[in-house]
Write a protein that holds these residues in place. Structure first.
Motif: not given
Length: 268
Positions: A124-144
């Protein structure tokens, strides 16, 4: 009131060459301070001393009044100092969410729990931080798989995982397209001012500096030669001669910023 960051007479030399000499400055909560200068000016050395990666020869560093001189990077991080780097450093085989989870678990000293429970913690906290920087839609993608601009946003989310008081950003927009540069720094400025995070960043793109910095400092050969609001520093004859260039042209549409084609924009 105690300043968030206080630096006094910071100095470092290598084999008799003075990389940083007697640098002193302060930074307040919610303030955005740019550190600029040509290659070899001492910017990276200064950053690495603040971060604990390099031990100064002399001087003092205090965060919220607490001395940090001599502390290793992990201890400085636990004092509430986040850091981003010119070259992004993420785990390419992990998902975007997992990259942030690792930082969160390290912050809570529970990194072993990540491996023992398959990464289920702190979602939940990881998703909150990703939403904060506009990256929530990429949460399940590999960083590479991410584009470079998105990697920079992910790195910002990771830097925010330890709830920093101070954020050190080493050339945060390096390698990004002009539009991405402005968007990333606008996002950083919004978060910093809303959360009361002090930001110190180095940057070669003067459009970014003049638009977002509350104050700026100029280093030359390890010495701080100018400090103040961007509108004042840009007029300093010594700064123009050493860094910005005598023939700097300003865009009349933006009185406080140089034209995007100026010699300063990509100066090194």
């Amino acid at each position: 009131m105690t300043r968030l960051l206080e630096v006094e007479n910071l100095s470092k030399s290598y084999a008799g060459v003075q990389a940083v000499k007697g640098v002193s400055f302060g930074l307040d909560r919610g303030e955005i301070l740019a550190l600029i200068g040509p290659n070899g000016a001492g910017k990276s050395t200064c950053f690495n001393m603040l971060n604990g990666q390099i031990r100064p020869d002399s001087g003092a560093i205090r965060i919220d009044g607490d001395p940090t001189l001599g502390l290793p990077p992990r201890a400085v991080w636990r004092k509430g100092v986040g850091r981003t780097f010119q070259i992004t450093a993420t785990f390419g085989s992990m998902t975007v969410r997992e990259n942030v989870q690792v930082a969160l678990l390290s912050h809570t000293k529970a990194l072993r729990r990540f491996w023992g429970y398959g990464g289920a913690a702190d979602i939940a906290e990881a998703d909150r931080l990703l939403a904060l920087v506009g990256m929530e839609i990429h949460a399940d993608r590999a960083a590479a798989e991410l584009a470079y601009g998105d990697l920079k946003r992910l790195e910002l989310a990771i830097a925010l995982a330890n709830e920093p008081k101070l954020l050190l950003m080493d050339e945060p927009t390096a390698g990004m397209a002009p539009k991405e540069r402005i968007e990333l720094m606008r996002l950083t400025a919004e978060i910093a001012r809303r959360e009361g995070i002090g930001v110190l960043f180095t940057e070669h793109d003067m459009d970014v500096v003049f638009e977002h910095a509350d104050r700026m400092m100029v280093l030359s050969r390890g010495v701080l030669i100018a400090e103040g609001p961007p509108t004042e520093v840009r007029r300093d004859p010594q700064v123009q001669a050493i860094y910005l260039g005598e023939g700097l042209v300003y865009d009349s549409r933006h009185q406080d910023a140089p034209a995007s084609g100026s010699t300063a924009q990509e100066a090194h």
